[in-house]
Design a protein around this motif. Structure first.
Motif, PDB file in Angstrom:
ATOM      1  N   ILE A 147       0.619  -1.002   0.340  1.00 25.03           N
ATOM      2  CA  ILE A 147      -0.190  -0.116  -0.294  1.00 25.03           C
ATOM      3  C   ILE A 147       0.697   1.048  -0.132  1.00 25.03           C
ATOM      4  O   ILE A 147       1.519   0.866   0.726  1.00 25.03           O
ATOM      5  CB  ILE A 147      -1.075  -0.264   1.470  1.00 25.03           C
ATOM      6  N   GLY A 148      -0.093   2.156  -0.426  1.00 24.58           N
ATOM      7  CA  GLY A 148       1.252   3.504  -0.747  1.00 24.58           C
ATOM      8  C   GLY A 148      -0.185   4.543  -0.366  1.00 24.58           C
ATOM      9  O   GLY A 148      -1.108   4.526   0.285  1.00 24.58           O
ATOM     10  N   PRO A 149       0.502   6.254  -1.131  1.00 23.88           N
ATOM     11  CA  PRO A 149      -0.193   7.167  -0.114  1.00 23.88           C
ATOM     12  C   PRO A 149      -1.944   7.127  -0.867  1.00 23.88           C
ATOM     13  O   PRO A 149      -1.560   7.188  -1.881  1.00 23.88           O
ATOM     14  CB  PRO A 149       0.412   8.283  -1.085  1.00 23.88           C
ATOM     15  N   GLY A 150      -2.488   7.205   0.384  1.00 27.30           N
ATOM     16  CA  GLY A 150      -4.086   7.397  -0.443  1.00 27.30           C
ATOM     17  C   GLY A 150      -5.100   5.915   0.408  1.00 27.30           C
ATOM     18  O   GLY A 150      -5.600   5.517   0.526  1.00 27.30           O
ATOM     19  N   ASP A 151      -4.353   4.699   0.303  1.00 26.52           N
ATOM     20  CA  ASP A 151      -4.038   3.556   0.092  1.00 26.52           C
ATOM     21  C   ASP A 151      -4.681   3.430   2.258  1.00 26.52           C
ATOM     22  O   ASP A 151      -3.875   4.024   2.767  1.00 26.52           O
ATOM     23  CB  ASP A 151      -3.156   2.585   0.257  1.00 26.52           C
ATOM     24  N   VAL A 152      -5.269   1.962   2.118  1.00 27.17           N
ATOM     25  CA  VAL A 152      -5.557   1.802   3.379  1.00 27.17           C
ATOM     26  C   VAL A 152      -5.702  -0.326   3.460  1.00 27.17           C
ATOM     27  O   VAL A 152      -6.356  -0.738   3.012  1.00 27.17           O
ATOM     28  CB  VAL A 152      -6.921   1.913   4.206  1.00 27.17           C
ATOM     29  N   GLN A 153      -4.468  -0.286   4.666  1.00 27.11           N
ATOM     30  CA  GLN A 153      -4.990  -1.890   4.959  1.00 27.11           C
ATOM     31  C   GLN A 153      -5.890  -2.474   6.024  1.00 27.11           C
ATOM     32  O   GLN A 153      -5.800  -1.251   7.588  1.00 27.11           O
ATOM     33  CB  GLN A 153      -3.320  -2.310   5.240  1.00 27.11           C
ATOM     34  N   TRP A 154      -6.920  -2.906   5.656  1.00 26.47           N
ATOM     35  CA  TRP A 154      -7.438  -2.770   7.135  1.00 26.47           C
ATOM     36  C   TRP A 154      -7.649  -4.784   7.801  1.00 26.47           C
ATOM     37  O   TRP A 154      -8.356  -5.964   6.889  1.00 26.47           O
ATOM     38  CB  TRP A 154      -9.192  -3.205   7.162  1.00 26.47           C
ATOM     39  N   MET A 155      -6.421  -4.485   8.366  1.00 26.18           N
ATOM     40  CA  MET A 155      -6.781  -6.227   8.328  1.00 26.18           C
ATOM     41  C   MET A 155      -7.279  -7.056   9.823  1.00 26.18           C
ATOM     42  O   MET A 155      -7.054  -6.187  11.497  1.00 26.18           O
ATOM     43  CB  MET A 155      -4.924  -6.304   9.124  1.00 26.18           C
ATOM     44  N   THR A 156      -8.294  -7.761  10.139  1.00 29.43           N
ATOM     45  CA  THR A 156      -8.943  -7.777  11.371  1.00 29.43           C
ATOM     46  C   THR A 156      -8.176  -9.548  12.386  1.00 29.43           C
ATOM     47  O   THR A 156      -8.223 -10.542  10.736  1.00 29.43           O
ATOM     48  CB  THR A 156     -10.185  -9.067  10.235  1.00 29.43           C
ATOM     49  N   ALA A 157      -7.395  -9.557  12.805  1.00 27.20           N
ATOM     50  CA  ALA A 157      -6.616 -10.744  12.818  1.00 27.20           C
ATOM     51  C   ALA A 157      -7.698 -11.296  13.796  1.00 27.20           C
ATOM     52  O   ALA A 157      -7.201 -12.913  13.623  1.00 27.20           O
ATOM     53  CB  ALA A 157      -5.704  -9.555  14.070  1.00 27.20           C
ATOM     54  N   ALA A 158      -9.069 -11.062  14.457  1.00 23.27           N
ATOM     55  CA  ALA A 158     -10.079 -11.969  15.043  1.00 23.27           C
ATOM     56  C   ALA A 158      -9.320 -13.291  15.353  1.00 23.27           C
ATOM     57  O   ALA A 158      -8.498 -12.903  16.687  1.00 23.27           O
ATOM     58  CB  ALA A 158     -10.607 -12.953  14.271  1.00 23.27           C
ATOM     59  N   SER A 159      -9.594 -14.394  15.286  1.00 23.25           N
ATOM     60  CA  SER A 159      -9.066 -15.815  16.326  1.00 23.25           C
ATOM     61  C   SER A 159      -7.001 -16.097  15.612  1.00 23.25           C
ATOM     62  O   SER A 159      -6.925 -16.634  17.097  1.00 23.25           O
ATOM     63  CB  SER A 159      -9.101 -17.301  15.655  1.00 23.25           C
ATOM     64  N   GLY A 160      -6.443 -15.155  15.613  1.00 20.88           N
ATOM     65  CA  GLY A 160      -5.335 -14.643  15.700  1.00 20.88           C
ATOM     66  C   GLY A 160      -4.717 -15.162  14.319  1.00 20.88           C
ATOM     67  O   GLY A 160      -4.825 -15.721  13.780  1.00 20.88           O
ATOM     68  N   VAL A 161      -3.639 -14.579  14.107  1.00 22.67           N
ATOM     69  CA  VAL A 161      -2.846 -13.979  13.122  1.00 22.67           C
ATOM     70  C   VAL A 161      -1.334 -13.909  13.173  1.00 22.67           C
ATOM     71  O   VAL A 161      -1.154 -12.942  14.283  1.00 22.67           O
ATOM     72  CB  VAL A 161      -3.065 -12.743  12.116  1.00 22.67           C
ATOM     73  N   VAL A 162      -0.446 -14.076  12.179  1.00 24.24           N
ATOM     74  CA  VAL A 162       0.916 -13.827  13.202  1.00 24.24           C
ATOM     75  C   VAL A 162       1.786 -12.884  11.353  1.00 24.24           C
ATOM     76  O   VAL A 162       1.257 -13.327  10.428  1.00 24.24           O
ATOM     77  CB  VAL A 162       2.267 -14.790  12.947  1.00 24.24           C
ATOM     78  N   HIS A 163       1.765 -11.392  11.734  1.00 21.11           N
ATOM     79  CA  HIS A 163       2.094 -10.746  10.453  1.00 21.11           C
ATOM     80  C   HIS A 163       3.427 -10.249  10.709  1.00 21.11           C
ATOM     81  O   HIS A 163       4.023  -9.726  11.289  1.00 21.11           O
ATOM     82  CB  HIS A 163       1.098 -10.023  10.308  1.00 21.11           C
ATOM     83  N   GLU A 164       4.117  -9.383   9.648  1.00 22.11           N
ATOM     84  CA  GLU A 164       5.054  -8.825   9.410  1.00 22.11           C
ATOM     85  C   GLU A 164       4.599  -7.462   8.655  1.00 22.11           C
ATOM     86  O   GLU A 164       4.550  -7.817   7.085  1.00 22.11           O
ATOM     87  CB  GLU A 164       6.380  -9.756   9.355  1.00 22.11           C
ATOM     88  N   GLU A 165       5.710  -6.707   8.716  1.00 23.44           N
ATOM     89  CA  GLU A 165       5.195  -5.095   7.596  1.00 23.44           C
ATOM     90  C   GLU A 165       6.742  -3.979   7.935  1.00 23.44           C
ATOM     91  O   GLU A 165       7.342  -4.509   9.040  1.00 23.44           O
ATOM     92  CB  GLU A 165       4.539  -3.794   8.759  1.00 23.44           C
ATOM     93  N   TRP A 166       6.334  -3.956   6.277  1.00 23.18           N
ATOM     94  CA  TRP A 166       7.908  -3.373   6.009  1.00 23.18           C
ATOM     95  C   TRP A 166       8.108  -2.285   5.344  1.00 23.18           C
ATOM     96  O   TRP A 166       6.934  -2.439   4.677  1.00 23.18           O
ATOM     97  CB  TRP A 166       8.814  -4.695   5.425  1.00 23.18           C
ATOM     98  N   HIS A 167       8.636  -1.505   5.415  1.00 27.03           N
ATOM     99  CA  HIS A 167       8.486  -0.295   4.241  1.00 27.03           C
ATOM    100  C   HIS A 167       8.462  -1.210   2.883  1.00 27.03           C
ATOM    101  O   HIS A 167       9.990  -1.718   2.675  1.00 27.03           O
ATOM    102  CB  HIS A 167       9.715   0.178   4.190  1.00 27.03           C
ATOM    103  N   GLU A 168       8.578  -1.251   1.817  1.00 25.74           N
ATOM    104  CA  GLU A 168       8.079  -1.265   0.532  1.00 25.74           C
ATOM    105  C   GLU A 168       9.491  -1.525   0.166  1.00 25.74           C
ATOM    106  O   GLU A 168      10.201  -0.625   0.334  1.00 25.74           O
ATOM    107  CB  GLU A 168       6.974  -0.667  -0.509  1.00 25.74           C
ATOM    108  N   GLN A 169       9.904  -2.164  -0.652  1.00 22.36           N
ATOM    109  CA  GLN A 169      11.350  -2.373  -1.323  1.00 22.36           C
ATOM    110  C   GLN A 169      11.868  -1.428  -2.213  1.00 22.36           C
ATOM    111  O   GLN A 169      13.215  -1.313  -2.383  1.00 22.36           O
ATOM    112  CB  GLN A 169      11.933  -4.098  -1.596  1.00 22.36           C
ATOM    113  N   ALA A 170      11.047  -1.385  -3.068  1.00 27.85           N
ATOM    114  CA  ALA A 170      11.928   0.008  -3.699  1.00 27.85           C
ATOM    115  C   ALA A 170      11.293   0.916  -3.089  1.00 27.85           C
ATOM    116  O   ALA A 170      12.337   2.430  -3.107  1.00 27.85           O
ATOM    117  CB  ALA A 170      10.603  -0.099  -4.400  1.00 27.85           C
ATOM    118  N   PHE A 171      10.119   1.438  -2.499  1.00 26.25           N
ATOM    119  CA  PHE A 171      10.663   2.494  -1.349  1.00 26.25           C
ATOM    120  C   PHE A 171      11.658   2.733  -0.710  1.00 26.25           C
ATOM    121  O   PHE A 171      12.700   3.497  -0.393  1.00 26.25           O
ATOM    122  CB  PHE A 171       9.321   2.372  -0.550  1.00 26.25           C
TER     123      PHE A 171
END
Length: 287
Positions: free
Chosen positions: A89-113
């Motif tokens: 996701i980039g400028p103006g975009d939205v990420q809506w993640m529902t963890a609910a029962s459980g999720v493992v995730h990672e968040e990084w600066h996008e590679q090209a950025f």
């Protein structure tokens, strides 16, 4: 008219991982049920990052019992999780993640950025879930800027409606409880009345500029205005060009027990979440 309860200032500043210098604008620990259904909001940046061959961010970590909502203003992010979701996701975009029962995730600066460097500015909001859906399957919504309706504000501003309804426009985000989330931009000198449902928790975060709330108190960058739930409107006047995030929702009148990345209703549920994560039941991030 919704009464202005007060303005929270001087947010706590710290780093999340090595990629997100954030100010915690509010949290359930400090404000309690008056912000329900919301739990926490971090404002990252704006911060300049030099070019890097190694993307910065946060590695694998778990969540259970709530949702994370990430709104990007500048920069680009990349997400992966144990439910198999992968998004950029980039400028103006939205990420809506529902963890609910459980999720493992990672968040990084996008590679090209990361390689070219630049300014990162984003907001991450934590939204509580009612007990009856806390153990539902995880869900991921990638909401691109092009899919977010824009409403004209008195000819001098705009409102992007991310969730809920605002001035006849309906946001694309799917929510478990009634929530309104609006990215509001006002030109200098604009004074406008914001209609918001009676009974809604009502918060306004100032990201840029200076505004007056209900023709009374002034708020500036990283200030949070908190309104009473009673009433169906409030007034915002921009002393200078301003960017605001307007948040509202139906309160969830249930116990909140949290421990780090887990938000449940009882201590026993927290212990179970910790056991499930440690035993691998929430999965792992795969490329």
């Amino acid at each position: 008219m919704k009464k202005l309860i007060g303005i929270n200032r001087d947010a706590d500043a710290h780093w999340v991982g090595n990629g997100f210098p954030v100010r915690t604008i509010f949290s359930f620990q400090t404000l309690g049920q008056c912000i329900s259904p919301f739990l926490m909001l971090d404002y990252a940046g704006p911060a300049e990052f030099p070019p890097s061959d190694q993307p910065r961010g946060v590695g694998e970590h778990p969540h259970r019992g709530f949702e994370t909502v990430t709104v990007v203003y500048q920069g680009e992010l990349e997400h992966r999780d144990s439910a198999g979701h992968h998004g950029k996701i980039g400028p103006g975009d939205v990420q809506w993640m529902t963890a609910a029962s459980g999720v493992v995730h990672e968040e990084w600066h996008e590679q090209a950025f990361a390689k070219r460097g630049g300014v990162l500015e984003m907001v991450q909001l934590w939204v509580n879930l009612p007990a009856k859906v806390k153990m539902s399957p995880p869900r991921y919504q990638e909401i691109l800027d092009a899919h977010i309706p824009v409403v004209n504000i008195d000819g001098t501003g705009t409102a992007r409606v991310i969730a809920g309804e605002f001035r006849g426009a309906k946001g694309p985000a799917k929510t478990f409880t009634p929530i309104t989330l609006v990215d509001l931009r006002l030109g200098a000198g604009t004074r406008t009345e914001i209609g918001f449902p009676d009974g809604f928790t009502t918060l306004v975060l100032v990201l840029k500029g200076k505004v007056t709330m209900n023709d009374a108190e002034t708020a500036g960058e990283a200030d949070l205005a908190i309104f009473d739930r009673t009433g169906d409107r409030f007034v915002v006047a921009a002393q200078e060009a301003a960017t605001l995030l307007v948040l509202g929702g139906t309160p969830i009148d249930e116990p909140v027990v949290s421990y780090g990345p887990f938000v449940m209703n009882t201590e026993a549920e927290i212990r179970q979440a910790m056991h499930d994560y440690r035993s691998g039941r929430m999965g792992r991030v795969t490329s």
